[in-house]
Design a protein around this motif. Structure first.
Motif, PDB file in Angstrom:
ATOM      1  N   HIS A   1     -67.194 -39.219  12.646  1.00 24.60           N
ATOM      2  CA  HIS A   1     -67.188 -40.278  13.650  1.00 24.60           C
ATOM      3  C   HIS A   1     -66.030 -40.010  14.600  1.00 24.60           C
ATOM      4  CE1 HIS A   1     -69.579 -43.392  11.067  1.00 24.60           C
ATOM      5  NE2 HIS A   1     -70.329 -42.417  11.531  1.00 24.60           N
ATOM      6  N   ALA A   2     -66.336 -39.929  15.867  1.00 21.55           N
ATOM      7  CA  ALA A   2     -65.341 -39.534  16.867  1.00 21.55           C
ATOM      8  C   ALA A   2     -64.084 -40.387  16.796  1.00 21.55           C
ATOM      9  CB  ALA A   2     -65.960 -39.622  18.265  1.00 21.55           C
ATOM     10  N   GLU A   3     -64.259 -41.691  16.647  1.00 26.63           N
ATOM     11  CA  GLU A   3     -63.132 -42.617  16.729  1.00 26.63           C
ATOM     12  C   GLU A   3     -62.132 -42.438  15.593  1.00 26.63           C
ATOM     13  OE1 GLU A   3     -66.200 -43.843  19.392  1.00 26.63           O
ATOM     14  OE2 GLU A   3     -66.295 -43.312  17.272  1.00 26.63           O
ATOM     15  N   ASN A   4     -62.542 -41.797  14.504  1.00 25.68           N
ATOM     16  CA  ASN A   4     -61.624 -41.541  13.390  1.00 25.68           C
ATOM     17  C   ASN A   4     -60.671 -40.387  13.658  1.00 25.68           C
ATOM     18  OD1 ASN A   4     -62.780 -43.596  11.889  1.00 25.68           O
ATOM     19  ND2 ASN A   4     -64.154 -42.227  10.770  1.00 25.68           N
ATOM     20  N   TYR A   5     -60.906 -39.642  14.734  1.00 25.64           N
ATOM     21  CA  TYR A   5     -60.115 -38.433  15.004  1.00 25.64           C
ATOM     22  C   TYR A   5     -59.552 -38.421  16.420  1.00 25.64           C
ATOM     23  CZ  TYR A   5     -61.872 -36.721  10.586  1.00 25.64           C
ATOM     24  OH  TYR A   5     -62.149 -36.579   9.237  1.00 25.64           O
ATOM     25  N   MET A   6     -59.321 -39.578  16.983  1.00 26.06           N
ATOM     26  CA  MET A   6     -58.794 -39.639  18.341  1.00 26.06           C
ATOM     27  C   MET A   6     -57.280 -39.743  18.383  1.00 26.06           C
ATOM     28  SD  MET A   6     -61.691 -41.783  20.452  1.00 26.06           S
ATOM     29  CE  MET A   6     -63.236 -40.939  20.891  1.00 26.06           C
ATOM     30  N   GLY A   7     -56.621 -39.691  17.221  1.00 27.76           N
ATOM     31  CA  GLY A   7     -55.175 -39.570  17.187  1.00 27.76           C
ATOM     32  C   GLY A   7     -54.755 -38.151  17.505  1.00 27.76           C
ATOM     33  N   ALA A   8     -53.461 -37.956  17.705  1.00 29.03           N
ATOM     34  CA  ALA A   8     -52.970 -36.648  18.165  1.00 29.03           C
ATOM     35  C   ALA A   8     -52.889 -35.605  17.072  1.00 29.03           C
ATOM     36  CB  ALA A   8     -51.591 -36.822  18.807  1.00 29.03           C
ATOM     37  N   GLY A   9     -52.669 -36.004  15.829  1.00 29.20           N
ATOM     38  CA  GLY A   9     -52.481 -35.000  14.792  1.00 29.20           C
ATOM     39  C   GLY A   9     -52.453 -35.614  13.417  1.00 29.20           C
ATOM     40  N   GLY A  10     -51.724 -34.970  12.484  1.00 28.18           N
ATOM     41  CA  GLY A  10     -51.615 -35.485  11.134  1.00 28.18           C
ATOM     42  C   GLY A  10     -52.643 -34.903  10.193  1.00 28.18           C
ATOM     43  N   PRO A  11     -52.685 -35.395   8.942  1.00 30.51           N
ATOM     44  CA  PRO A  11     -53.592 -34.854   7.928  1.00 30.51           C
ATOM     45  C   PRO A  11     -55.060 -34.832   8.328  1.00 30.51           C
ATOM     46  CG  PRO A  11     -51.944 -36.270   6.905  1.00 30.51           C
ATOM     47  CD  PRO A  11     -51.768 -36.415   8.391  1.00 30.51           C
ATOM     48  N   PRO A  12     -55.585 -35.870   9.020  1.00 31.04           N
ATOM     49  CA  PRO A  12     -57.007 -35.792   9.384  1.00 31.04           C
ATOM     50  C   PRO A  12     -57.339 -34.552  10.201  1.00 31.04           C
ATOM     51  CG  PRO A  12     -56.204 -38.020   9.679  1.00 31.04           C
ATOM     52  CD  PRO A  12     -54.997 -37.173   9.413  1.00 31.04           C
ATOM     53  N   HIS A  13     -56.492 -34.224  11.158  1.00 28.49           N
ATOM     54  CA  HIS A  13     -56.770 -33.053  11.992  1.00 28.49           C
ATOM     55  C   HIS A  13     -56.511 -31.745  11.251  1.00 28.49           C
ATOM     56  CE1 HIS A  13     -57.922 -34.824  15.798  1.00 28.49           C
ATOM     57  NE2 HIS A  13     -56.962 -35.737  15.652  1.00 28.49           N
ATOM     58  N   ARG A  14     -55.557 -31.720  10.335  1.00 28.05           N
ATOM     59  CA  ARG A  14     -55.346 -30.499   9.550  1.00 28.05           C
ATOM     60  C   ARG A  14     -56.581 -30.188   8.706  1.00 28.05           C
ATOM     61  NH1 ARG A  14     -50.013 -32.487   9.021  1.00 28.05           N
ATOM     62  NH2 ARG A  14     -50.436 -33.362   6.936  1.00 28.05           N
ATOM     63  N   SER A  15     -57.132 -31.203   8.074  1.00 28.32           N
ATOM     64  CA  SER A  15     -58.325 -30.996   7.255  1.00 28.32           C
ATOM     65  C   SER A  15     -59.520 -30.608   8.113  1.00 28.32           C
ATOM     66  CB  SER A  15     -58.646 -32.270   6.460  1.00 28.32           C
ATOM     67  OG  SER A  15     -57.618 -32.584   5.557  1.00 28.32           O
ATOM     68  N   LEU A  16     -59.703 -31.317   9.231  1.00 26.91           N
ATOM     69  CA  LEU A  16     -60.861 -31.035  10.079  1.00 26.91           C
ATOM     70  C   LEU A  16     -60.751 -29.658  10.710  1.00 26.91           C
ATOM     71  CD1 LEU A  16     -63.499 -32.189  11.094  1.00 26.91           C
ATOM     72  CD2 LEU A  16     -62.272 -33.165  13.040  1.00 26.91           C
ATOM     73  N   GLY A  17     -59.551 -29.259  11.107  1.00 26.67           N
ATOM     74  CA  GLY A  17     -59.379 -27.933  11.672  1.00 26.67           C
ATOM     75  C   GLY A  17     -59.742 -26.848  10.675  1.00 26.67           C
ATOM     76  N   ARG A  18     -59.350 -27.038   9.421  1.00 24.20           N
ATOM     77  CA  ARG A  18     -59.712 -26.062   8.384  1.00 24.20           C
ATOM     78  C   ARG A  18     -61.218 -26.037   8.167  1.00 24.20           C
ATOM     79  NH1 ARG A  18     -61.545 -22.939   5.981  1.00 24.20           N
ATOM     80  NH2 ARG A  18     -61.035 -21.925   3.985  1.00 24.20           N
TER      81      ARG A  18
END
Length: 289
Positions: free
Chosen positions: A41-58
């Motif tokens: 869901h797009a709105e769950n990843y609209m922050g700049a960084g942190g653990p959510p983006h590290r996991s999603l990037g991997r």
């Protein structure tokens, strides 16, 4: 817009995917080839960084990604929030998803966001407004989006166009694709008392680029009639699997997502649902060969 639609149409593989839940991250890494794609869901990843983006990037290193929005409020009578669009475009630039989708619904009024996807009347004025908004979103993002049929619990007296016709006309006139949520169609048909298979048979299958399957919550209304809530909280029921087979007989293999967003299951249960969808896709491919 025709050029945008042909250039950026959905590139999801015709395989079974699931909605990504951080609780499943380690299990996914242990068996990365078992799932065809992941959706967020797009709105769950609209922050700049942190653990959510590290996991999603991997995760994005190994899998195609579908970004599914719930906040554009395309069916609203108000202009689309420019800041929301900019956040969505930033997310697309960051992860280069194979597909971007939204709902044929509204969820904002007077700058307030509601925690629901609300229905709209299917009439000519609304059709014109939605087409203009879809065209504006696609032009801003520089890509085709997919528009999803909603689960609805009431009908508007002024509706003059059937939902399949309404969505089909949007697709033809805006160049968008369609996301056919089979569960939503079943929920809507059950609650409103019409035949889901007949409604499904009139869908604009030529424009379908992704399919959603999910489970629902069932109860009884004040009159004792069945009432279904599109809660994404359980396995897909047999009636929806049957409608899915009907869909694939018309579309051929299409990227199919298992949605299970509430009461998050163990990875094994979610993967089991994905394997069943994959088996149906494989069967269609074999019959077409």
């Amino acid at each position: 817009m025709d050029e945008i639609a042909s250039t950026f149409s959905s590139l999801l593989p015709a395989r079974a995917g699931v909605g990504f839940k951080p609780a499943h991250f380690d299990a996914i890494l242990a068996d990365p080839s078992s799932i065809g794609f992941f959706e967020i869901h797009a709105e769950n990843y609209m922050g700049a960084g942190g653990p959510p983006h590290r996991s999603l990037g991997r995760l994005r290193q190994d899998h195609p990604l579908s970004i599914h929005g719930v906040g554009l409020s395309i069916g609203s009578s108000e202009p689309i929030d420019r800041r929301q669009l900019e956040r969505l475009r930033g997310l697309c630039d960051r992860y280069e998803p194979a597909s971007v989708s939204e709902h044929l619904a509204w969820s904002t009024y007077g700058g307030v966001y509601f925690n629901d996807l609300l229905p709209l009347p299917y009439d000519r004025d609304t059709l014109k407004r939605v087409i203009e908004k879809v065209d504006a979103v696609q032009s801003f993002l520089g890509r085709q989006i997919l528009l999803e049929n909603p689960a609805t619990y009431l009908s508007f007296a002024q509706s003059e166009i059937s939902e399949p016709e309404f969505l089909g006309e949007i697709a033809v006139r805006s160049g968008c694709g369609l996301l056919l949520d089979v569960e939503n169609m079943y929920v809507t048909a059950t609650n409103k008392g019409f035949d889901a298979a007949e409604q499904l048979s009139r869908f604009a299958f030529a424009h379908v680029r992704e399919i959603h399957l999910a489970g629902h919550f069932e109860t009884r209304d004040a009159a004792g009639e069945r009432f279904l809530l599109d809660a994404h909280c359980a396995p897909v029921v047999e009636a929806v699997w049957a409608l899915y087979e009907q869909t694939l007989s018309r579309t051929g293999p299409v990227a199919t997502l298992i949605e299970w967003d509430n009461e998050t299951p163990e990875w094994a249960a979610l993967a089991h649902e994905a394997r069943r969808a994959q088996s149906a896709l494989d069967g269609v491919s074999r019959r077409a060969a």
